[in-house]
Design a protein around this motif. Sequence first.
Motif, PDB file in Angstrom:
ATOM      1  N   GLN A  33       0.833  -1.192   0.000  1.00 50.99           N
ATOM      2  CA  GLN A  33       0.000   0.000   0.000  1.00 50.99           C
ATOM      3  C   GLN A  33       0.874   1.252   0.000  1.00 50.99           C
ATOM      4  OE1 GLN A  33      -3.289  -0.598  -0.342  1.00 50.99           O
ATOM      5  NE2 GLN A  33      -2.739  -2.788  -0.243  1.00 50.99           N
ATOM      6  N   GLN A  34       0.358   2.300  -0.641  1.00 52.49           N
ATOM      7  CA  GLN A  34       1.126   3.545  -0.758  1.00 52.49           C
ATOM      8  C   GLN A  34       0.682   4.610   0.229  1.00 52.49           C
ATOM      9  OE1 GLN A  34       3.704   3.517  -2.908  1.00 52.49           O
ATOM     10  NE2 GLN A  34       3.062   1.401  -3.346  1.00 52.49           N
ATOM     11  N   SER A  35      -0.511   4.445   0.805  1.00 52.58           N
ATOM     12  CA  SER A  35      -1.053   5.487   1.675  1.00 52.58           C
ATOM     13  C   SER A  35      -1.721   4.875   2.894  1.00 52.58           C
ATOM     14  CB  SER A  35      -2.066   6.333   0.893  1.00 52.58           C
ATOM     15  OG  SER A  35      -2.833   7.156   1.761  1.00 52.58           O
ATOM     16  N   MET A  36      -1.546   5.514   4.036  1.00 47.58           N
ATOM     17  CA  MET A  36      -2.250   5.079   5.239  1.00 47.58           C
ATOM     18  C   MET A  36      -3.735   5.394   5.164  1.00 47.58           C
ATOM     19  SD  MET A  36       0.383   6.163   8.286  1.00 47.58           S
ATOM     20  CE  MET A  36      -0.847   5.788   9.527  1.00 47.58           C
ATOM     21  N   ASP A  37      -4.074   6.404   4.391  1.00 46.43           N
ATOM     22  CA  ASP A  37      -5.459   6.882   4.339  1.00 46.43           C
ATOM     23  C   ASP A  37      -6.272   6.240   3.224  1.00 46.43           C
ATOM     24  OD1 ASP A  37      -5.021   8.735   6.467  1.00 46.43           O
ATOM     25  OD2 ASP A  37      -3.971  10.028   5.021  1.00 46.43           O
ATOM     26  N   HIS A  38      -5.596   5.809   2.168  1.00 45.03           N
ATOM     27  CA  HIS A  38      -6.320   5.263   1.028  1.00 45.03           C
ATOM     28  C   HIS A  38      -5.612   4.010   0.541  1.00 45.03           C
ATOM     29  CE1 HIS A  38      -8.722   8.927   0.878  1.00 45.03           C
ATOM     30  NE2 HIS A  38      -7.594   9.629   0.940  1.00 45.03           N
ATOM     31  N   PHE A  39      -6.157   2.863   0.940  1.00 46.03           N
ATOM     32  CA  PHE A  39      -5.591   1.599   0.487  1.00 46.03           C
ATOM     33  C   PHE A  39      -5.927   1.383  -0.985  1.00 46.03           C
ATOM     34  CE2 PHE A  39      -4.945  -1.129   4.557  1.00 46.03           C
ATOM     35  CZ  PHE A  39      -4.175  -0.104   5.096  1.00 46.03           C
ATOM     36  N   GLY A  40      -5.131   0.592  -1.642  1.00 41.80           N
ATOM     37  CA  GLY A  40      -5.384   0.254  -3.033  1.00 41.80           C
ATOM     38  C   GLY A  40      -6.557  -0.699  -3.171  1.00 41.80           C
TER      39      GLY A  40
END
Length: 378
Positions: A33-40
């Motif tokens: 995953q690239q973001s803590m707030d927006h998972f892929g």
Amino acid sequence: MKFATQLIHGGPAVDPEYGSLCHPLYHSSTFAQQSMDHFGRFDYARSGNPTREALEEAIASLEGGSTGLAFASGMAAISSTFLLFSPGDHLVVCEDVYGGTFRALSTLFARWGLTVTFVDATDISAIGAAILPHTKAIYLETPSNPLIKITDLRQAAALAKRHGLLTIVDNTFMTPYLQRPLELGCDIVLHSGTKFLNGHSDVVCGFAVTADPEVGKRLQFIQNAFGAVLGPQDSWLVLRGLKTLKVRMEQSQSAAGQIVQWLESQQCVTKVYYPGLPSHPGFQVHREQASGAGAVLSFELESYILTKRLLEGVKLCAFAVSLGGVESILSYPARMSHASMPAEEREARGIKDTLVRLSVGLEDPADLMADLDRVLNG
């Protein structure tokens, strides 16, 4: 698109990166995953896998449903669907249901508090008479396993809607090529994808397809929570098998029709069960809701000794559990598909010790008939 074209072109698009005609096989169990707030789109393979998702979308499209879900077996799909209900709920179920379904309902779900009334589902009035205030669904197979009984799906679905019930149909024998229950008003379609959908006797899998997206979301939650999902390797194999579904079904169905005619002419065969026979009680209903009679038939022999001789003596038909493969499979319901059903229950349903079930494969029908003739009349 026509069905044959949809099988080839209605699934995953050509891989845009490399032009692969086959959908990539993603073995990964987890996804970075690239973001803590927006998972892929994918995070953990139990919750979703790109290869499995491609298969689920293909199955949903073929059945004309909103949501398709792939499970580790047909029974995983069936049992997960039963988890839509709660202790104290009641189901009306066709009486000659697959033995594994009978076993799950009469043991696991009975202890859990789900109650069931088994009825002759060829009689719509019998289904209606079995509906109780706490009934939640009608569960059907048509053609049924192994007696090939036919239920009028339009009438059953209309009856269910009048009572606010779900209609669930095991469509394994017909596949979406020959019958699409959702188009007839049903709510959930189930498959043992192990059989005709995969078609090569090398994968165990199951599917559920829902008409209503909200029911699909509920079942998707159960799939993720319960975890009986289909792995990516098996998903890829079924995607491959699906592409030949139409040509396999047409060839097997054509051969089955020839074999049925031959069986009817044999003195040692006392009864043949096949929905393509005009003498079949459900012949007209089946013609109105399906586009073919399929490749599975059952027949009774004049004695147990002859039955045993046939099962142990055939060379071209495998004496085995299952059906729907490229090879013909001869099964013995009393000790295979319905072994978990008590003898008195089998007898009450007409599943005799002289009954055999034949799934016709892709061999030349003349060779199959010669093999059967050698044992039955040799």
